[in-house]
Design a protein around this motif. Structure first.
Motif, PDB file in Angstrom:
ATOM      1  N   ASP A  47       0.817  -1.220   0.000  1.00 27.26           N
ATOM      2  CA  ASP A  47       0.000   0.000   0.000  1.00 27.26           C
ATOM      3  C   ASP A  47       0.850   1.270   0.000  1.00 27.26           C
ATOM      4  O   ASP A  47       0.499   2.253  -0.632  1.00 27.26           O
ATOM      5  CB  ASP A  47      -0.922   0.014   1.233  1.00 27.26           C
ATOM      6  CG  ASP A  47      -2.095  -0.931   1.027  1.00 27.26           C
ATOM      7  OD1 ASP A  47      -2.225  -1.440  -0.102  1.00 27.26           O
ATOM      8  OD2 ASP A  47      -2.860  -1.163   1.988  1.00 27.26           O
ATOM      9  N   ASN A  48       1.965   1.232   0.724  1.00 26.25           N
ATOM     10  CA  ASN A  48       2.794   2.439   0.841  1.00 26.25           C
ATOM     11  C   ASN A  48       3.962   2.474  -0.138  1.00 26.25           C
ATOM     12  O   ASN A  48       4.881   3.273   0.014  1.00 26.25           O
ATOM     13  CB  ASN A  48       3.332   2.567   2.273  1.00 26.25           C
ATOM     14  CG  ASN A  48       2.192   2.769   3.254  1.00 26.25           C
ATOM     15  OD1 ASN A  48       1.264   3.509   2.972  1.00 26.25           O
ATOM     16  ND2 ASN A  48       2.242   2.058   4.369  1.00 26.25           N
ATOM     17  N   PHE A  49       3.928   1.573  -1.113  1.00 27.90           N
ATOM     18  CA  PHE A  49       5.037   1.517  -2.072  1.00 27.90           C
ATOM     19  C   PHE A  49       4.508   1.532  -3.502  1.00 27.90           C
ATOM     20  O   PHE A  49       3.382   1.115  -3.770  1.00 27.90           O
ATOM     21  CB  PHE A  49       5.866   0.243  -1.852  1.00 27.90           C
ATOM     22  CG  PHE A  49       6.569   0.238  -0.525  1.00 27.90           C
ATOM     23  CD1 PHE A  49       7.803   0.842  -0.385  1.00 27.90           C
ATOM     24  CD2 PHE A  49       5.980  -0.346   0.591  1.00 27.90           C
ATOM     25  CE1 PHE A  49       8.450   0.857   0.842  1.00 27.90           C
ATOM     26  CE2 PHE A  49       6.613  -0.333   1.822  1.00 27.90           C
ATOM     27  CZ  PHE A  49       7.850   0.276   1.948  1.00 27.90           C
ATOM     28  N   ASP A  50       5.358   2.013  -4.394  1.00 30.62           N
ATOM     29  CA  ASP A  50       4.983   1.990  -5.813  1.00 30.62           C
ATOM     30  C   ASP A  50       5.363   0.656  -6.450  1.00 30.62           C
ATOM     31  O   ASP A  50       4.655   0.156  -7.323  1.00 30.62           O
ATOM     32  CB  ASP A  50       5.698   3.130  -6.548  1.00 30.62           C
ATOM     33  CG  ASP A  50       5.291   4.483  -5.994  1.00 30.62           C
ATOM     34  OD1 ASP A  50       4.077   4.777  -6.008  1.00 30.62           O
ATOM     35  OD2 ASP A  50       6.171   5.231  -5.516  1.00 30.62           O
ATOM     36  N   HIS A  51       6.520   0.117  -6.027  1.00 33.71           N
ATOM     37  CA  HIS A  51       7.011  -1.113  -6.643  1.00 33.71           C
ATOM     38  C   HIS A  51       7.725  -1.981  -5.608  1.00 33.71           C
ATOM     39  O   HIS A  51       8.230  -1.457  -4.613  1.00 33.71           O
ATOM     40  CB  HIS A  51       8.019  -0.790  -7.757  1.00 33.71           C
ATOM     41  CG  HIS A  51       7.442   0.074  -8.835  1.00 33.71           C
ATOM     42  ND1 HIS A  51       6.512  -0.381  -9.737  1.00 33.71           N
ATOM     43  CD2 HIS A  51       7.653   1.381  -9.131  1.00 33.71           C
ATOM     44  CE1 HIS A  51       6.180   0.605 -10.557  1.00 33.71           C
ATOM     45  NE2 HIS A  51       6.851   1.687 -10.205  1.00 33.71           N
ATOM     46  N   ALA A  52       7.752  -3.272  -5.898  1.00 37.43           N
ATOM     47  CA  ALA A  52       8.544  -4.182  -5.057  1.00 37.43           C
ATOM     48  C   ALA A  52       9.514  -4.957  -5.947  1.00 37.43           C
ATOM     49  O   ALA A  52       9.197  -5.295  -7.095  1.00 37.43           O
ATOM     50  CB  ALA A  52       7.636  -5.149  -4.314  1.00 37.43           C
ATOM     51  N   VAL A  53      10.703  -5.188  -5.400  1.00 35.04           N
ATOM     52  CA  VAL A  53      11.702  -6.017  -6.071  1.00 35.04           C
ATOM     53  C   VAL A  53      12.010  -7.150  -5.097  1.00 35.04           C
ATOM     54  O   VAL A  53      12.228  -6.906  -3.902  1.00 35.04           O
ATOM     55  CB  VAL A  53      12.976  -5.186  -6.371  1.00 35.04           C
ATOM     56  CG1 VAL A  53      14.078  -6.077  -6.932  1.00 35.04           C
ATOM     57  CG2 VAL A  53      12.655  -4.051  -7.349  1.00 35.04           C
ATOM     58  N   ILE A  54      11.986  -8.390  -5.582  1.00 33.20           N
ATOM     59  CA  ILE A  54      12.223  -9.534  -4.691  1.00 33.20           C
ATOM     60  C   ILE A  54      13.537 -10.226  -5.070  1.00 33.20           C
ATOM     61  O   ILE A  54      13.756 -10.581  -6.227  1.00 33.20           O
ATOM     62  CB  ILE A  54      11.072 -10.573  -4.763  1.00 33.20           C
ATOM     63  CG1 ILE A  54       9.697  -9.899  -4.596  1.00 33.20           C
ATOM     64  CG2 ILE A  54      11.259 -11.667  -3.714  1.00 33.20           C
ATOM     65  CD1 ILE A  54       8.514 -10.870  -4.684  1.00 33.20           C
TER      66      ILE A  54
END
Ligand SMILES: Nc1ncnc2c1ncn2[C@@H]1O[C@H](COP(=O)(O)OP(=O)(O)OP(=O)(O)O)[C@@H](O)[C@H]1O
Ligand SMILES: [Mg+2]
Length: 212
Positions: free
Chosen positions: A75-82
């Motif tokens: 919710d508080n991020f634009d993108h995730a990198v795993i």
């Protein structure tokens, strides 16, 4: 977007590319969550080794339900990198299933091209559950003045996964950055930083997005 760096071949550059891509996207004024799904915690150690706060958030989340849990945490991020471990495991599976795009780093050697078959098999398994899942190869640790990477690109064409045209060269700057910074900080105007920015741009284009 959720972007997963996956390769069952150890040392192919998952963590390095996860960290650098996270930074490149952050520089576009986006909030990035780097999820460390590797129990070896390399990305977390990278963050802990820094003298300053990283330009993106790093969390350790080596849990097998990532594909279910992660969307709620974004919710508080634009993108995730795993960043993922180099083993066929529930963690690799959940990380791939969580992704919109899987990036498979491959070093320019035949061993790596052969080993890619295993990663692609894992990817195909995930596509059975998530047909819209996208994937690309990125050639990492290219040795300048050799033609090996051209052969590798040809060999990778055997797989049903495209190879991005931007490659990452083997550079001391990348090796040194593992001690807690990125080349976008240490030498933002030099070739290593340019390669990362060009790669990030090509990924954006591949995802058919205009901006991050
Ligand atoms: N382009 C590059 N130039 C020089 N060194 C590199 C490059 N990419 C990665 N390295 C170095 O190679 C080593 C392995 O890279 P990295 O840890 O990113 O791979 P990995 O796929 O995450 O490995 P693992 O499978 O063990 O998690 C690290 O020491 C890293 O600094
Ligand atoms: Mg790693």
């Amino acid at each position: 977007m959720i972007i997963t760096l996956a390769s069952l071949k150890g040392g192919s550059g998952k963590t390095s590319l996860a960290v650098h891509l996270s930074h490149a996207i952050s520089l576009e004024k986006k909030k990035v969550l780097l999820v460390d799904a590797d129990p070896q915690a390399s990305a977390q150690n990278w963050a802990a080794a820094r003298e300053t706060k990283p330009p993106f958030t790093v969390v350790g989340m080596a849990r097998n339900t990532l594909h279910r849990d992660l969307p709620d945490l974004l919710d508080n991020f634009d993108h995730a990198v795993i960043d993922t471990p180099p083993r066929v495991s529930a963690l690799a599976r959940t990380s791939i299933l969580a992704a919109d795009l899987v990036i498979i780093p491959v070093q320019p050697s035949s061993y790596d091209v052969w080993a890619a078959a295993e990663t692609v098999a894992l990817l195909d398994e995930a596509k059975g559950f998530k047909p819209e899942l996208k994937a690309v190869f990125v050639v990492n640790r290219v040795l300048t003045r050799t033609l090996i990477s051209k052969d590798v690109v040809e060999a990778l064409a055997e797989y049903d996964v495209p190879t991005l045209s931007n490659k990452i060269t083997q550079r001391v700057a990348f090796a040194e950055a593992s001690s807690g910074y990125t080349v976008l900080e240490s030498e933002p105007k030099k070739s290593a930083a340019k390669e990362i920015k060009a790669l990030s741009k090509e990924i954006l284009k591949f995802l058919e997005l205009k901006r991050w």
